[in-house]
Scaffold this motif. Structure first.
Motif, PDB file in Angstrom:
ATOM      1  N   LEU A 100       0.835  -1.199   0.000  1.00 37.85           N
ATOM      2  CA  LEU A 100       0.000   0.000   0.000  1.00 37.85           C
ATOM      3  C   LEU A 100       0.869   1.248   0.000  1.00 37.85           C
ATOM      4  O   LEU A 100       1.977   1.247   0.528  1.00 37.85           O
ATOM      5  N   GLN A 101       0.352   2.309  -0.587  1.00 36.07           N
ATOM      6  CA  GLN A 101       1.047   3.589  -0.593  1.00 36.07           C
ATOM      7  C   GLN A 101       0.126   4.645   0.001  1.00 36.07           C
ATOM      8  O   GLN A 101      -1.048   4.745  -0.372  1.00 36.07           O
ATOM      9  N   TYR A 102       0.681   5.431   0.927  1.00 37.68           N
ATOM     10  CA  TYR A 102      -0.122   6.410   1.666  1.00 37.68           C
ATOM     11  C   TYR A 102       0.487   7.810   1.576  1.00 37.68           C
ATOM     12  O   TYR A 102       1.705   7.974   1.581  1.00 37.68           O
ATOM     13  N   LEU A 103      -0.399   8.808   1.526  1.00 35.39           N
ATOM     14  CA  LEU A 103      -0.046  10.193   1.826  1.00 35.39           C
ATOM     15  C   LEU A 103      -0.431  10.455   3.274  1.00 35.39           C
ATOM     16  O   LEU A 103      -1.539  10.087   3.700  1.00 35.39           O
ATOM     17  N   GLN A 104       0.469  11.098   4.033  1.00 33.93           N
ATOM     18  CA  GLN A 104       0.243  11.292   5.466  1.00 33.93           C
ATOM     19  C   GLN A 104       0.523  12.735   5.878  1.00 33.93           C
ATOM     20  O   GLN A 104       1.462  13.365   5.377  1.00 33.93           O
ATOM     21  N   VAL A 105      -0.291  13.216   6.802  1.00 33.61           N
ATOM     22  CA  VAL A 105      -0.063  14.521   7.425  1.00 33.61           C
ATOM     23  C   VAL A 105       0.148  14.298   8.918  1.00 33.61           C
ATOM     24  O   VAL A 105      -0.810  13.982   9.646  1.00 33.61           O
ATOM     25  N   PRO A 106       1.384  14.411   9.415  1.00 30.06           N
ATOM     26  CA  PRO A 106       1.634  14.241  10.852  1.00 30.06           C
ATOM     27  C   PRO A 106       1.066  15.417  11.648  1.00 30.06           C
ATOM     28  O   PRO A 106       1.097  16.565  11.183  1.00 30.06           O
ATOM     29  N   LEU A 107       0.581  15.126  12.837  1.00 32.58           N
ATOM     30  CA  LEU A 107       0.106  16.144  13.777  1.00 32.58           C
ATOM     31  C   LEU A 107       0.696  15.785  15.139  1.00 32.58           C
ATOM     32  O   LEU A 107       0.082  15.070  15.929  1.00 32.58           O
ATOM     33  N   GLY A 140       2.007  -8.104  -5.817  1.00 29.87           N
ATOM     34  CA  GLY A 140       2.805  -7.369  -6.789  1.00 29.87           C
ATOM     35  C   GLY A 140       2.049  -6.823  -7.975  1.00 29.87           C
ATOM     36  O   GLY A 140       2.639  -6.155  -8.832  1.00 29.87           O
ATOM     37  N   GLU A 141       0.727  -7.043  -8.047  1.00 27.95           N
ATOM     38  CA  GLU A 141      -0.055  -6.616  -9.200  1.00 27.95           C
ATOM     39  C   GLU A 141      -1.072  -5.547  -8.792  1.00 27.95           C
ATOM     40  O   GLU A 141      -1.603  -5.564  -7.690  1.00 27.95           O
ATOM     41  N   LYS A 142      -1.341  -4.621  -9.728  1.00 22.73           N
ATOM     42  CA  LYS A 142      -2.311  -3.563  -9.468  1.00 22.73           C
ATOM     43  C   LYS A 142      -3.744  -4.072  -9.527  1.00 22.73           C
ATOM     44  O   LYS A 142      -4.657  -3.413  -9.039  1.00 22.73           O
ATOM     45  N   ARG A 143      -3.958  -5.215 -10.172  1.00 21.69           N
ATOM     46  CA  ARG A 143      -5.273  -5.853 -10.223  1.00 21.69           C
ATOM     47  C   ARG A 143      -5.132  -7.302  -9.789  1.00 21.69           C
ATOM     48  O   ARG A 143      -4.089  -7.922 -10.019  1.00 21.69           O
ATOM     49  N   PHE A 144      -6.183  -7.860  -9.167  1.00 29.49           N
ATOM     50  CA  PHE A 144      -6.102  -9.244  -8.729  1.00 29.49           C
ATOM     51  C   PHE A 144      -7.447  -9.929  -8.915  1.00 29.49           C
ATOM     52  O   PHE A 144      -8.500  -9.284  -8.998  1.00 29.49           O
ATOM     53  N   THR A 145      -7.416 -11.251  -9.014  1.00 27.81           N
ATOM     54  CA  THR A 145      -8.630 -12.061  -9.058  1.00 27.81           C
ATOM     55  C   THR A 145      -8.629 -12.973  -7.837  1.00 27.81           C
ATOM     56  O   THR A 145      -7.574 -13.411  -7.381  1.00 27.81           O
ATOM     57  N   ASP A 146      -9.823 -13.252  -7.333  1.00 25.27           N
ATOM     58  CA  ASP A 146      -9.980 -14.086  -6.141  1.00 25.27           C
ATOM     59  C   ASP A 146     -10.769 -15.333  -6.524  1.00 25.27           C
ATOM     60  O   ASP A 146     -11.987 -15.263  -6.737  1.00 25.27           O
ATOM     61  N   PRO A 147     -10.101 -16.499  -6.644  1.00 26.44           N
ATOM     62  CA  PRO A 147     -10.800 -17.724  -7.037  1.00 26.44           C
ATOM     63  C   PRO A 147     -11.921 -18.130  -6.090  1.00 26.44           C
ATOM     64  O   PRO A 147     -12.822 -18.877  -6.461  1.00 26.44           O
TER      65      PRO A 147
END
Length: 226
Positions: A100-107, A140-147
């Protein structure tokens, strides 16, 4: 009277702004992250492996006293980890690598000691952060399938795996060294503990009840302030 009060207020604001000190810098933060899991025994969610990440961003320290500062900024960081769970639809145990990739604002608030050596101070940091997921990968993939889902051949965007907002607590400590009149370097360690259940898939798409996924991160903070 009104004019006098207004003049006093403006004077106070001006003096406060003049005496306040703002330090701005950049940091890079290599990290080790994992997902804390909780679920009924039937699903058996477990954290299997941590993930190495890298983050960084802008530091803004607003001093309201000689050794006290409100610390904020803007950070881009990677989180996630490898989890496993029992899939009753296929009667198998499934392992997934979540990135996961996040943008964060510390307080946060930073508390500084007096010099422990020439131009060297310790600092302690405590507070929280407001976070938003902006990208994700499953295995590792931007899209996935769930069997195991009702639509096993339909691709799902990995970014929809988690809810966008998150919030966390953070605590850390480190050392700051003054190189010149306004240049400082810092090194520290920090712990970031996610507070919200970020699962946006297992409950809605698979019908799994009471599944929780929460972020955790240990980071090495290396920075420079100008």
């Amino acid at each position: 009277m009104k004019k006098a009060l207004l003049a006093l207020f403006v004077s106070g604001v001006t003096i406060g702004a003049a005496s306040a000190q703002v330090e701005i810098g950049l940091k890079v933060s290599p990290s080790v992250t994992h997902l804390r899991t909780d679920s009924p025994a039937a699903y058996g969610f477990q954290n299997e492996q941590s993930k190495l990440g890298i983050g960084g961003g802008i530091i803004v320290d607003y001093f309201f006293g000689q050794n006290y500062a409100f610390s904020t900024g803007l950070e881009l960081t990677g989180k996630g980890g490898t989890i496993s769970y029992f899939d009753p639809a296929r009667n198998v145990r499934v392992e997934q690598k979540v990135g996961l990739q996040y943008l964060q604002v510390p307080l946060t608030v930073k508390l500084f000691t007096n010099d422990i050596a020439t131009d060297t101070k310790l600092y302690f940091q405590l507070g929280g952060s407001l976070n938003a997921a902006i990208a994700g990968r499953i295995d590792g993939e931007k899209r996935f399938t769930d069997p195991g889902s009702n639509t096993p051949n339909v691709e799902t965007k990995a970014s929809k795996y988690v809810i966008v907002p998150d919030a966390g607590l953070r605590a850390g400590f480190g050392v700051e060294y003054q190189l010149g009149q306004s240049t400082k370097v810092l090194a520290g360690l920090s712990y970031h503990r996610g507070l919200l259940n970020i699962d946006n898939y297992f409950g809605d798409e698979r019908g799994f009840k009471d599944v929780e996924l929460k972020n955790s991160e240990f980071a090495l903070d290396l920075g420079i302030k100008f």
